[in-house]
Design a protein around this motif. Structure first.
Motif, PDB file in Angstrom:
ATOM      1  N   ASP A 112      38.621  68.791  -6.766  1.00 32.38           N
ATOM      2  CA  ASP A 112      38.868  67.457  -7.274  1.00 32.38           C
ATOM      3  C   ASP A 112      38.667  67.735  -8.835  1.00 32.38           C
ATOM      4  OD1 ASP A 112      39.871  64.648  -8.252  1.00 32.38           O
ATOM      5  OD2 ASP A 112      38.009  63.872  -6.919  1.00 32.38           O
ATOM      6  N   HIS A 174      30.951  62.729  -6.617  1.00 30.35           N
ATOM      7  CA  HIS A 174      30.877  62.902  -5.249  1.00 30.35           C
ATOM      8  C   HIS A 174      30.791  64.514  -4.853  1.00 30.35           C
ATOM      9  CE1 HIS A 174      35.493  63.769  -5.063  1.00 30.35           C
ATOM     10  NE2 HIS A 174      35.354  62.981  -6.220  1.00 30.35           N
ATOM     11  N   HIS A 181      36.925  63.362  -0.576  1.00 33.76           N
ATOM     12  CA  HIS A 181      35.609  62.521  -0.833  1.00 33.76           C
ATOM     13  C   HIS A 181      34.790  62.814   0.246  1.00 33.76           C
ATOM     14  CE1 HIS A 181      38.036  60.093  -3.437  1.00 33.76           C
ATOM     15  NE2 HIS A 181      37.448  60.445  -4.601  1.00 33.76           N
ATOM     16  N   ALA A 205      31.801  67.450  -7.192  1.00 31.58           N
ATOM     17  CA  ALA A 205      32.338  66.668  -8.464  1.00 31.58           C
ATOM     18  C   ALA A 205      32.221  65.427  -9.268  1.00 31.58           C
ATOM     19  CB  ALA A 205      33.850  66.020  -7.669  1.00 31.58           C
ATOM     20  N   GLU A 207      32.342  63.459 -12.407  1.00 34.17           N
ATOM     21  CA  GLU A 207      32.749  62.659 -13.372  1.00 34.17           C
ATOM     22  C   GLU A 207      33.028  61.838 -14.066  1.00 34.17           C
ATOM     23  OE1 GLU A 207      36.097  60.464 -10.822  1.00 34.17           O
ATOM     24  OE2 GLU A 207      35.061  61.586  -9.108  1.00 34.17           O
ATOM     25  N   GLU A 238      36.788  65.061 -15.450  1.00 34.05           N
ATOM     26  CA  GLU A 238      35.920  66.146 -14.122  1.00 34.05           C
ATOM     27  C   GLU A 238      35.813  67.874 -13.571  1.00 34.05           C
ATOM     28  OE1 GLU A 238      37.885  63.937 -10.289  1.00 34.05           O
ATOM     29  OE2 GLU A 238      36.558  64.176  -9.276  1.00 34.05           O
TER      30      GLU A 238
HETATM   31 MG    MG Z   1      36.621  62.339  -8.247  1.00 33.32          MG
END
Ligand code: MG
Length: 253
Positions: A112, A174, A181, A205, A207, A238
């Motif tokens: 991500d 996350h 996720h 991740a 962000e 991110e």
């Molecule tokens: Mg994300």
């Protein structure tokens, strides 16, 4: 539950992350006044499929959403913070900023990552918002090492921003990897030493989302697009990051 990745999963995320970065770089080059967010989405999907990978967001139904997300790319323009949906009618204008956010599913694992880029020439104020938000991401990443906590990341970002911008709450970084996720949540604010401890083999991740005005946001009636309540622009960067024995490795660059 926090999932520690196997060596093989990490290797796959590393490979997927490289491709991920290439897609974002290509899209950033395409961004110019007159292009639609839909065209950017089409290119993102084509590139990911040409690699033999799958878009992670398309068809994904987040908790609480009524319908699955309809596109490959997330395009959040100006006051849109995150989760903007590409549209043929949304034509980028000189002076806009746009967040390009994608999830890639490569060889069984997810990455991500997102960047916010200028459309043509932007104001000094917006340029600074982009630079500071990108720097905030690095400040967060610098906290990643075994023994540090999720709170160390959030707190470092919060002190770095030092009230210059509104730090979005309710949306956060996350865990990522086996799912798009995963636990833990990683807010862009917090207290040092609080929250889950980072352990080698975790993939997360980070962000930061920074608003030029206040921190307050709302969700539009499409059920996805998050916008600032005061209508002022917002930036978002991110990366997917691996916790290593020595510290960290950014997987999406
Ligand atoms: Mg994300």
């Amino acid at each position: 539950m926090i999932i520690i990745k196997t060596e093989q999963e990490i290797q796959n995320m590393r490979e997927g992350g490289k491709r991920h970065a290439q897609v974002l770089q290509k899209l950033a080059k395409m961004v110019r006044p007159g292009i639609s967010t839909w065209e950017l989405d089409q290119e993102a999907e084509k590139m990911i499929k040409d690699f033999g990978d799958k878009p992670a967001f398309k068809g994904y139904k987040p908790d609480g959403a009524k319908t699955p997300y309809p596109a490959t790319l997330i395009t959040s323009v100006n006051e849109e913070v995150v989760h903007g949906i590409p549209n043929k009618k949304r034509i980028l204008q000189e002076g806009d900023i746009i967040s390009l956010d994608i999830g890639v599913h490569h060889n069984g694992v997810f990455t991500d990552a997102a960047i916010t880029v200028p459309v043509g020439k932007i104001s000094k104020e917006l340029n600074e918002l982009l630079m500071v938000t990108e720097e905030a991401l690095q400040v967060g990443i610098d906290q990643v090492k075994p023994g540090n906590t999720v709170g160390d990341i959030g707190s470092a970002i919060q002190s770095f921003i030092n009230k210059r911008y509104g730090i979005v709450e309710g949306f956060s970084g996350h865990g990522v990897g086996r799912h798009i996720h995963e636990d833990p949540y990683i807010p862009n604010y917090g207290k040092p030493g609080e929250g889950e401890k980072l352990v080698a083999g975790m993939t997360i991740a980070i962000e930061p989302m920074m608003n030029l005005g206040t921190k307050y946001v709302k969700i539009l009636s499409d059920g996805y697009t998050v916008v600032t309540k005061d209508g002022k622009p917002s930036a978002h960067f991110e990366h997917t990051v691996l916790v290593t024995e020595a510290g960290y490795e950014v997987l999406t660059k």
